[in-house]
Scaffold this active site. Sequence first.
Site, PDB file in Angstrom:
ATOM      1  N   ALA A  67       0.794  -1.229   0.000  1.00  0.00           N
ATOM      2  CA  ALA A  67       0.000   0.000   0.000  1.00  0.00           C
ATOM      3  C   ALA A  67       0.823   1.275   0.000  1.00  0.00           C
ATOM      4  O   ALA A  67       0.351   2.315  -0.460  1.00  0.00           O
ATOM      5  CB  ALA A  67      -0.949   0.005   1.205  1.00  0.00           C
ATOM      6  N   GLY A  78      -0.636   4.920   0.469  1.00  0.00           N
ATOM      7  CA  GLY A  78      -2.073   4.738   0.373  1.00  0.00           C
ATOM      8  C   GLY A  78      -2.816   5.356  -0.785  1.00  0.00           C
ATOM      9  O   GLY A  78      -4.042   5.402  -0.762  1.00  0.00           O
ATOM     10  N   GLY A  79      -2.132   5.792  -1.836  1.00  0.00           N
ATOM     11  CA  GLY A  79      -2.843   6.399  -2.952  1.00  0.00           C
ATOM     12  C   GLY A  79      -3.865   5.475  -3.597  1.00  0.00           C
ATOM     13  O   GLY A  79      -5.013   5.858  -3.831  1.00  0.00           O
ATOM     14  N   LYS A  80      -3.463   4.239  -3.847  1.00  0.00           N
ATOM     15  CA  LYS A  80      -4.392   3.286  -4.467  1.00  0.00           C
ATOM     16  C   LYS A  80      -5.396   2.754  -3.449  1.00  0.00           C
ATOM     17  O   LYS A  80      -6.521   2.399  -3.800  1.00  0.00           O
ATOM     18  CB  LYS A  80      -3.612   2.149  -5.130  1.00  0.00           C
ATOM     19  CG  LYS A  80      -2.705   2.636  -6.252  1.00  0.00           C
ATOM     20  CD  LYS A  80      -1.904   1.504  -6.859  1.00  0.00           C
ATOM     21  CE  LYS A  80      -0.872   2.058  -7.823  1.00  0.00           C
ATOM     22  NZ  LYS A  80       0.203   2.802  -7.131  1.00  0.00           N
ATOM     23  N   ASP A 119       0.734  -3.948  -6.167  1.00  0.00           N
ATOM     24  CA  ASP A 119       1.535  -2.947  -6.872  1.00  0.00           C
ATOM     25  C   ASP A 119       2.958  -3.151  -6.386  1.00  0.00           C
ATOM     26  O   ASP A 119       3.405  -2.525  -5.432  1.00  0.00           O
ATOM     27  CB  ASP A 119       1.021  -1.540  -6.558  1.00  0.00           C
ATOM     28  CG  ASP A 119       1.772  -0.469  -7.330  1.00  0.00           C
ATOM     29  OD1 ASP A 119       2.485  -0.822  -8.290  1.00  0.00           O
ATOM     30  OD2 ASP A 119       1.652   0.717  -6.983  1.00  0.00           O
ATOM     31  N   CYS A 136       5.164  -0.073 -11.758  1.00  0.00           N
ATOM     32  CA  CYS A 136       5.420   1.159 -12.500  1.00  0.00           C
ATOM     33  C   CYS A 136       6.757   1.024 -13.218  1.00  0.00           C
ATOM     34  O   CYS A 136       7.552   1.966 -13.282  1.00  0.00           O
ATOM     35  CB  CYS A 136       5.387   2.388 -11.592  1.00  0.00           C
ATOM     36  SG  CYS A 136       6.466   2.289 -10.142  1.00  0.00           S
TER      37      CYS A 136
END
Length: 420
Positions: A229, A232-234, A299, A350
Amino acid sequence: MIYKLNNCSELLDSIIRGRQAADQHMQSYFRAHPQLGARERGFVAETVYGCLRRKRLAEHILNNPQPSSVERVAVYLAAIQGWSARALLDAGFSGDAAALVTKVRNAPALPETVRADLPDWLYERLVMQLGVEETQQLAAALNQPAPVDLRVNTLKAKREQAAALLAEEGYSAEFTPLSPLGLRRAERAPLFKTRAFKQGWIEVQDEGSQLLALLVEPPRRGMVMDFCAGSGGKTLALGALMTNTGTLYALDTSAKRLEKIKPRLVRAGLDNVRTLVIEHERDRRVQRLRGKIDRVLVDAPCSGAGTLRRNPDIKWRDFDVAAFTSLQARILDAAAELLKPGGRLVYATCSLLREENEDIVTPFLAVHPAFHLVPVNGVLARKGVAAQHSLGTDFLRLYPHRHHTDGFFAAILERGAETA
């Protein structure tokens, strides 16, 4: 306004010599220099980021692998921003400005890697994947500043409402072309001081990152996990898609990163999130949730090669790609065990590198017959992302030069439903 090169060179030097990320150095530097106004800070930040993007160019023009930070700044301003010798002198350059500008203007044709301003190891990998011409196009995009992308918090506002509120405060924004949740500004602005931000209507988030949350399609009242996480953006995006129902776990190995999510949750109006600091991907507290989770977003930690528009300093750091790929495979294996039958896992990075993307997913599928790949194009179409954007069929692949987002990869893996 006359800008002083010494501020730029001091900050650039601390970044090149230090170990922290560039943005952390900048925060510390600006706190230590409160006399710098907003315009001055903006100039210093953009100039330093520009120098980091074009690091090889300065070294090539000066024929010096380790020029001083003052020289790097001067070359950048002369070669990329078109500054004259007089402008450099007025800004405090103490060297032979006329000779430097002449050297810039008479520079010979640049080698491929210098034109790309990428380290050899990364340039070679990208050429193998994309060819020389497209790698140069990609590199040119990576060497430009990124726009400011915002995600609208649909728990509190519609996209049209958030755009209107920002416009009232003098910060116009356009709808993002891919994400139905996004707004975009070409220029930076003090958005954290706006009512739209303080009221929790918007969060800063790249458009590509917004698409990852859409691929998860988190069910309302379900059990969902953001396995890596960070700050915490997603997690915030997933919580809004869940309409603040069910249970959303936010996991990370860094307590410091996870702590940053707490004020963001309050501002966003989310109370369905449980944060959990874990020691590693097979932490015993995570294992208690095996077979219980509806959706998992991984991610994964990666080289970050897709984020070089925003983080140009990382391309000059030492990378152990093999260490990243080993960790990515372990995380994917551990996260997959958490899914209930019929559950979905989205593996994302990314990164632009096949080693961290397809080469992680394909072996996983080969040894996990219970899982199958779900084409991303159908899910994106369901979420309102038009097919003409050519984001990928089986996998999501986003490139800055094609899609004007950060570079992202994603794969949707679903576990088959058990039969009696």
